[in-house]
Design a protein around this motif. Structure first.
Motif, short mmCIF file in Angstrom:
data_model
loop_
_atom_site.label_atom_id
_atom_site.label_comp_id
_atom_site.label_asym_id
_atom_site.label_seq_id
_atom_site.Cartn_x
_atom_site.Cartn_y
_atom_site.Cartn_z
N LEU A 166 13.64 43.33 45.88
CA LEU A 166 15.11 42.53 45.75
C LEU A 166 16.25 43.88 45.49
O LEU A 166 17.10 43.81 46.08
N GLY A 167 15.25 44.72 45.39
CA GLY A 167 16.03 45.57 46.00
C GLY A 167 16.33 47.79 45.12
O GLY A 167 15.16 47.32 44.11
N TRP A 168 16.41 48.47 45.25
CA TRP A 168 16.96 49.64 44.55
C TRP A 168 18.02 49.66 43.33
O TRP A 168 19.21 49.67 44.47
N PHE A 169 17.88 49.60 42.07
CA PHE A 169 19.12 49.42 41.29
C PHE A 169 19.65 51.35 40.40
O PHE A 169 18.49 51.67 40.54
N LYS A 170 21.29 50.73 40.03
CA LYS A 170 21.05 52.69 38.97
C LYS A 170 19.75 51.84 37.83
O LYS A 170 20.23 52.50 36.97
N THR A 186 22.63 44.07 51.68
CA THR A 186 22.19 43.09 52.41
C THR A 186 22.55 42.53 53.74
O THR A 186 23.36 43.09 54.43
N VAL A 187 21.89 42.26 54.57
CA VAL A 187 21.86 41.28 56.41
C VAL A 187 21.56 40.39 56.39
O VAL A 187 21.34 39.11 55.51
N GLY A 188 23.15 39.16 57.02
CA GLY A 188 22.11 38.23 57.72
C GLY A 188 23.01 37.21 56.86
O GLY A 188 24.00 37.62 56.17
N GLY A 216 27.59 57.04 46.61
CA GLY A 216 28.06 55.96 45.29
C GLY A 216 28.82 54.63 46.61
O GLY A 216 29.18 54.59 45.85
N LEU A 217 29.06 55.06 47.86
CA LEU A 217 29.26 53.73 48.22
C LEU A 217 28.38 53.07 47.11
O LEU A 217 29.09 51.19 48.34
N LEU A 218 27.26 52.40 47.62
CA LEU A 218 26.51 51.35 46.81
C LEU A 218 25.66 51.61 45.81
O LEU A 218 25.36 52.65 45.45
N ASP A 219 25.90 50.39 44.50
CA ASP A 219 25.39 50.71 43.26
C ASP A 219 23.27 50.24 43.48
O ASP A 219 23.05 50.56 42.94
N ALA A 220 24.07 49.80 44.58
CA ALA A 220 22.09 49.09 45.20
C ALA A 220 21.85 48.75 46.08
O ALA A 220 22.67 48.16 47.38
N ALA A 221 20.44 48.65 46.52
CA ALA A 221 20.70 47.88 48.32
C ALA A 221 19.38 47.62 48.41
O ALA A 221 18.23 47.79 47.64
N GLU A 222 18.70 46.71 49.63
CA GLU A 222 17.68 46.26 49.75
C GLU A 222 17.50 46.89 51.48
O GLU A 222 18.12 46.73 51.61
#
Length: 378
Positions: A166-170, A186-188, A216-222
């Motif tokens: 699901l991804g990386w989070f704080k 994410t994409v698509g 800090g432009l993203l809080d989380a990402a996969e």
């Protein structure tokens, strides 16, 4: 004697001329061969340090070796010629002879491309989706789809991926409410899924994700997997990784050729490419199993990452949000609906066989190794 000498001389001349002509004829292929091998300049959509770029160069080397050097593919990293998301246009125009990426990166051209991996695929994993592609009609549908957007390419989906985190989070996400306003990459079609769950989504290429999180432009990402995520530096900006997700549980890579260049290849080289793709596909899976599992250990022990299982409530919300997004994208898109229908028929048959036939592995693992600490619950 004086009347026979000219005849002998004439015969000698004709014999010599014929020999010279034959030598010239036989020499022609030698001249053609001396022109050297066919060269192709490729680009991947991955940073040079990523294992995905390694997969791209692995394929190039296999083809170069199998053709005995008659075809030489040079693979450049993302950005060497065009940006990662510009690969399809560059290959179509012939700016590049081919490339390595994922179909979902062309999502903006035709939403139906996301059905090759950006979503739950009716429960199929990536190996099963590739089976549908080869034997269930997917190959023909993809050719039809690319033709509909004027893409002058020959496409080979290959290299089934494992379920992506699901991804990386704080901090761990415990419910769908935690996605509200979350700046997430994410994409698509997954963009629409997570937007539907309340996130503020940004589709960035791989090399830009970690810097964006750091600023800090993203809080989380996969992104994709243990090895790529570790190489890209995710553990430097987050110590929380959520495992298991439906947003990309069946994705695969794409090998792409400029169709004009590909069609101009000798039949023997095209046959080597066809079979070389499948050889590279399986080798990719074997390499991934080895490398991802090693980096999973390293992330836990050396990088001190805490892994959590995605709560069931979030997984169910993903399926609901996906259905809503797919219905919206499929409205007025006949190809989208045609591909969905084909996948659904194939998935129902294959998954019934899979569940009934294939034994689950947890019991054997616990029998031989004892129950090990699993990823934590959020």
């Amino acid at each position: 004697m004086s009347t026979q000498q000219p005849k002998a001389s004439r015969r000698k001349f004709l014999t010599g001329a014929a020999a010279a002509t034959g030598a010239a004829t036989l020499g022609f292929p030698m001249i053609a061969k001396a022109q050297g091998p066919i060269s192709m300049r490729w680009q991947s959509t991955w940073p040079a340090k990523d294992i995905f770029h390694e997969y791209a160069t692995d394929f190039g080397k296999k083809i170069n070796d199998m053709t005995g050097g008659d075809l030489r593919i040079e693979v450049l990293p993302a950005g060497a010629v065009v940006p990662a998301f510009g690969l399809l246009d560059a290959v179509t125009k012939g700016t590049l002879d081919g490339g390595h990426g994922v179909l979902v990166y062309h999502y903006g051209k035709q939403n139906a491309l996301a059905l090759w991996g950006s979503g739950p695929a009716f429960g199929m994993d990536a190996q099963q989706l590739l089976s549908w592609h080869k034997y269930g009609g997917g190959k023909e549908l993809l050719s039809k789809l690319y033709a509909s957007i004027g893409a002058n390419v020959v496409s080979y989906p290959y290299g089934p991926m494992f379920t992506q985190p699901l991804g990386w989070f704080k901090k761990p996400v415990k419910s769908v409410a935690d996605f509200k306003g979350l700046k997430y990459r994410t994409v698509g079609l997954s963009v629409d899924v997570f937007t539907g769950m309340g996130a503020a989504v940004n589709a960035l290429p791989g090399g830009e994700i970690v810097p964006a999180m750091d600023r800090g432009l993203l809080d989380a990402a996969e992104f994709n997997n243990m090895t790529s995520d570790r190489i890209l530096g995710f553990p430097d900006v987050s110590k929380v990784c959520m495992l298991q997700s439906y947003h990309q549980n069946s994705e695969q890579f794409e090998i792409m050729f400029n169709k004009t260049k590909y069609d101009g290849l000798p039949a023997k080289l095209r046959a080597i490419i066809d079979n070389g793709v499948e050889a590279a596909s399986q080798d990719l899976v074997w390499k991934a199993i080895d490398r991802y599992s090693k980096d999973y250990v390293e992330l836990r022990t050396k990088d001190k990452v805490n892994f959590y299982r995605t709560p069931t409530s979030i997984l169910q919300a993903q399926l609901t949000a996906y259905d809503q997004a797919a219905n919206k994208k499929g409205a007025g898109n006949a190809l989208f609906k045609e591909i969905e229908a084909s996948q659904k028929v194939f998935a129902e048959r294959v998954l019934k066989w899979d569940f009934d036939n294939n034994v689950r592995r947890e019991m054997a693992y616990n029998h031989y190794f004892g129950a090990k600490p699993a990823a934590k619950k959020a």
